[in-house]
Scaffold this motif. Structure first.
Motif, short mmCIF file in Angstrom:
data_model
loop_
_atom_site.label_atom_id
_atom_site.label_comp_id
_atom_site.label_asym_id
_atom_site.label_seq_id
_atom_site.Cartn_x
_atom_site.Cartn_y
_atom_site.Cartn_z
N ARG A 40 -1.19 -13.43 -22.01
CA ARG A 40 -0.79 -14.14 -23.22
C ARG A 40 0.44 -13.46 -23.83
O ARG A 40 0.69 -12.27 -23.60
N GLU A 64 11.48 -18.12 -17.07
CA GLU A 64 10.93 -19.40 -16.64
C GLU A 64 12.04 -20.29 -16.07
O GLU A 64 11.86 -20.93 -15.02
N ARG A 71 4.53 -21.01 -17.15
CA ARG A 71 3.65 -20.97 -18.32
C ARG A 71 2.65 -22.11 -18.19
O ARG A 71 3.01 -23.23 -17.83
N ARG A 72 1.39 -21.82 -18.46
CA ARG A 72 0.38 -22.87 -18.41
C ARG A 72 -0.64 -22.63 -19.51
O ARG A 72 -0.75 -21.52 -20.04
N ARG A 73 -1.35 -23.67 -19.84
CA ARG A 73 -2.35 -23.58 -20.90
C ARG A 73 -3.74 -23.50 -20.27
O ARG A 73 -4.08 -24.31 -19.40
N SER A 81 -1.91 -20.45 -24.18
CA SER A 81 -0.90 -20.44 -23.13
C SER A 81 -0.79 -19.05 -22.53
O SER A 81 -0.89 -18.04 -23.25
N TYR A 83 1.44 -16.67 -19.43
CA TYR A 83 2.59 -16.56 -18.55
C TYR A 83 2.13 -15.88 -17.27
O TYR A 83 1.31 -14.96 -17.30
#
Length: 218
Positions: A40, A64, A71-73, A81, A83
């Motif tokens: 995070r 990125e 990056r994803r949730r 989110s 990284y």
């Protein structure tokens, strides 16, 4: 906010092109942190003392854009989110190892202003394990500064698993190492080998896995 325009040395040289992507301050240290797996933003900020929130956010956007991170949730209940490194980002592991080896002689005595995190010793110990012939297995490392786990053999081509992680091993490790930061620094400088440090008692090895047996019997 969109990423800033890419700055370039405008030199037709592979080293210059690499520095176009990773030469900014903090970028490679962010890679070091993300070698532990998805993190995070708050975790990254906590383990990069000295970086401002604006600079960290800017570097993450740049990385990125350049294909080093994604990056994803996370799904509920996490719903935050994170990284993580792409394959291109993970391929920087040998670059960081080489830099660490080159810079190990600069460590000297720890300065009063120096921050330290236990997992910052993970990459030098990864190399020390490899040189000792330990190329697989989960290794738990215990320092006064904290515990971390290290995956011997991590970073092999095409492998996406984390190189290390904070805290005790999630289960019984293949080896458990107890040592101090001074010994970690000496191993990083290459002044001593891990097997030698085990033999003379500077590193205490426990465990019944193949990694532990190899270090005790070496």
């Amino acid at each position: 906010m969109s990423p800033r325009p890419r700055r370039s040395y405008d030199q037709y040289c592979s080293a210059a092109r690499a520095l176009d992507a990773v030469g900014d301050r903090w970028t490679l240290l962010i890679v070091r942190e993300l070698l532990a797996g998805p993190r995070r933003y708050t975790d990254l900020h906590a383990d990069l003392p000295g970086v401002s929130t604006d600079v960290l956010a800017s570097r993450l956007r740049d990385m990125e854009r350049d294909g080093l991170t994604t990056r994803r949730r996370l799904p509920p209940p996490g719903a935050v989110s994170v990284y993580e490194l792409t394959a291109r980002g993970r391929s920087l592991l040998p670059v960081l190892e080489a830099l660490g080896t080159w810079g190990a002689g600069e460590l000297g005595e720890r300065r009063p202003t120096d921050a330290v995190r236990a997992h910052w010793f993970a990459l030098p110990l990864l190399r020390a394990l490899r040189e000792a012939g330990v190329t697989e297995g989960l290794v738990e490392v215990r320092l006064e500064e904290g515990d971390f786990q290290l995956y011997a053999g991590a970073g092999a081509e095409g492998e996406g698993r984390p190189v290390y992680g904070d805290g005790p091993a999630p289960g019984e490790p293949d080896a458990r190492l107890v040592l101090d930061a001074g010994t970690c620094a000496a191993l990083g400088r290459g002044g001593t080998g891990l097997r030698d440090a085990v033999r003379d008692g500077r590193v205490v090895v426990t465990g019944d896995g193949a990694a532990a047996k190899a270090l005790r019997e070496g």
